[in-house]
Design a protein around this motif. Structure first.
Motif, PDB file in Angstrom:
ATOM      1  N   HIS A 192       0.822  -1.210   0.000  1.00  0.00           N
ATOM      2  CA  HIS A 192       0.000   0.000   0.000  1.00  0.00           C
ATOM      3  C   HIS A 192       0.856   1.260   0.000  1.00  0.00           C
ATOM      4  N   CYS A 193       0.312   2.309  -0.578  1.00  0.00           N
ATOM      5  CA  CYS A 193       0.974   3.611  -0.614  1.00  0.00           C
ATOM      6  C   CYS A 193       1.204   4.092   0.827  1.00  0.00           C
ATOM      7  N   SER A 194       2.413   4.548   1.118  1.00  0.00           N
ATOM      8  CA  SER A 194       2.731   4.964   2.494  1.00  0.00           C
ATOM      9  C   SER A 194       1.973   6.239   2.876  1.00  0.00           C
ATOM     10  N   HIS A 195       1.409   6.910   1.901  1.00  0.00           N
ATOM     11  CA  HIS A 195       0.780   8.204   2.131  1.00  0.00           C
ATOM     12  C   HIS A 195      -0.748   8.098   2.221  1.00  0.00           C
ATOM     13  N   CYS A 196      -1.359   7.509   1.199  1.00  0.00           N
ATOM     14  CA  CYS A 196      -2.837   7.462   1.164  1.00  0.00           C
ATOM     15  C   CYS A 196      -3.369   6.051   1.359  1.00  0.00           C
ATOM     16  N   ASN A 197      -2.466   5.075   1.494  1.00  0.00           N
ATOM     17  CA  ASN A 197      -2.854   3.690   1.754  1.00  0.00           C
ATOM     18  C   ASN A 197      -3.571   2.992   0.593  1.00  0.00           C
ATOM     19  N   SER A 198      -3.562   3.591  -0.593  1.00  0.00           N
ATOM     20  CA  SER A 198      -4.198   2.892  -1.721  1.00  0.00           C
ATOM     21  C   SER A 198      -3.315   1.725  -2.171  1.00  0.00           C
ATOM     22  N   GLU A 199      -3.924   0.801  -2.883  1.00  0.00           N
ATOM     23  CA  GLU A 199      -3.193  -0.396  -3.288  1.00  0.00           C
ATOM     24  C   GLU A 199      -2.199  -0.074  -4.412  1.00  0.00           C
ATOM     25  N   MET A 204       5.174   4.958  -2.802  1.00  0.00           N
ATOM     26  CA  MET A 204       3.979   5.796  -2.926  1.00  0.00           C
ATOM     27  C   MET A 204       3.303   5.547  -4.266  1.00  0.00           C
ATOM     28  N   CYS A 205       1.997   5.817  -4.307  1.00  0.00           N
ATOM     29  CA  CYS A 205       1.266   5.719  -5.571  1.00  0.00           C
ATOM     30  C   CYS A 205       1.623   6.929  -6.448  1.00  0.00           C
ATOM     31  N   SER A 206       1.225   6.876  -7.711  1.00  0.00           N
ATOM     32  CA  SER A 206       1.656   7.939  -8.630  1.00  0.00           C
ATOM     33  C   SER A 206       1.090   9.309  -8.251  1.00  0.00           C
ATOM     34  N   SER A 207      -0.122   9.370  -7.694  1.00  0.00           N
ATOM     35  CA  SER A 207      -0.631  10.716  -7.372  1.00  0.00           C
ATOM     36  C   SER A 207       0.037  11.300  -6.130  1.00  0.00           C
ATOM     37  N   CYS A 208       0.297  10.511  -5.087  1.00  0.00           N
ATOM     38  CA  CYS A 208       0.987  11.049  -3.900  1.00  0.00           C
ATOM     39  C   CYS A 208       2.433  11.414  -4.230  1.00  0.00           C
ATOM     40  N   GLY A 209       3.040  10.651  -5.127  1.00  0.00           N
ATOM     41  CA  GLY A 209       4.437  10.884  -5.476  1.00  0.00           C
ATOM     42  C   GLY A 209       4.689  12.248  -6.093  1.00  0.00           C
TER      43      GLY A 209
HETATM   44 ZN   LIG Z   1      -0.978   7.483  -2.435  1.00  0.00          ZN
END
Ligand SMILES: [Zn+2]
Length: 245
Positions: A156-163, A179-184
């Motif tokens: 999971h993304c360390s920021h928003c917890n999305s998969e 991190m996922c692409s949007s949080c990154g």
């Molecule tokens: Zn994220």
């Protein structure tokens, strides 16, 4: 008081000492890394001097005294000398890298049976299997990082917890992790993984699933592991074995 100890151990390195002795670093099943001295090991008649060679798995008997830096090794019997590794330069390279990780990143007198068993297993596979040595090494490297307490497994993304497997790209920052692409977008990114490559990093420690890798992917995964440890461990400066061969 010293105790007589018998333990299986890998030979990590050895150095000449004085006129006839050798100082040897072992990775033992019972005590983790141990430094020992073998008196007379350089004499041509010394059986123990021949058995104790880098990479060999041996059974040693030593006199353990906690107040002493060097334990006195009195006997060593050969368990395995990995002949197929030693006759193949590619296998030598990755076996040396395994030994170097253990030498540099384990502590003295810190028993760790899972790690010891993991080394036994990977060197056996490297010796007898056809599997690409670089793949076996990448698998070991991930296992090793987890065993020494720096797990990088992350779903999971360390920021928003999305998969993360659903993300367009998986981004990595040393402080925050994956991190996922949007949080990154809002953070400094040190590594970018395509979803395929990210899943292959995860797959390295999956016993049930087999992924296929090309050499380029494995090299970039190993480079990522190297940078990860160099960032997290001050005294670590990367593997010489990977540059030497
Ligand atoms: Zn994220």
């Amino acid at each position: 008081m010293s105790k007589i100890i018998k333990s299986k151990a890998f030979v990590l390195n050895k150095l000449d000492f004085g006129d006839s002795s050798k100082i040897v670093n072992f990775y033992s099943e019972e005590f983790g890394r141990v430094a020992g001295i073998i008196k007379g090991a350089r004499s041509s008649k010394s059986k123990i001097g021949k058995v104790v060679d880098v990479l060999n798995l041996v059974e040693i008997i030593f006199y353990k005294k906690d107040s002493r830096d060097l334990q006195i090794v009195s006997q060593a019997d050969l368990i395995s000398h990995y002949p197929n590794i030693k006759s193949d330069l590619e296998k030598v390279k990755y076996a040396s890298a395994i030994i170097e990780l253990v030498l540099k990143l384990t502590r003295e007198n810190d028993a760790h049976k899972r790690l010891f068993n993991g080394i036994v297993k990977i060197l056996n596979r490297l010796d007898i299997e056809e599997t690409e040595p670089i793949l076996l090494f990448a698998m070991f490297y991930k296992f090793f990082i987890e065993e020494i307490g720096y797990g990088i497994e992350s779903e999971h993304c360390s920021h928003c917890n999305s998969e993360l497997s659903l993300s367009k790209e998986v981004l990595y920052n040393y402080e925050l992790g994956f991190m996922c692409s949007s949080c990154g977008k809002d953070h400094l990114v040190t590594y970018k993984f395509s979803p395929e490559l990210f899943n292959k990093v995860i797959c390295l420690s999956n016993r049930k699933k087999k992924c296929s890798y090309d050499a380029e992917e494995l090299r970039s995964i190993i480079t990522f592991f190297e940078k990860f440890l160099i960032y997290h461990i001050d005294e670590y400066n990367g593997l010489k074995s990977l540059q030497m061969y």
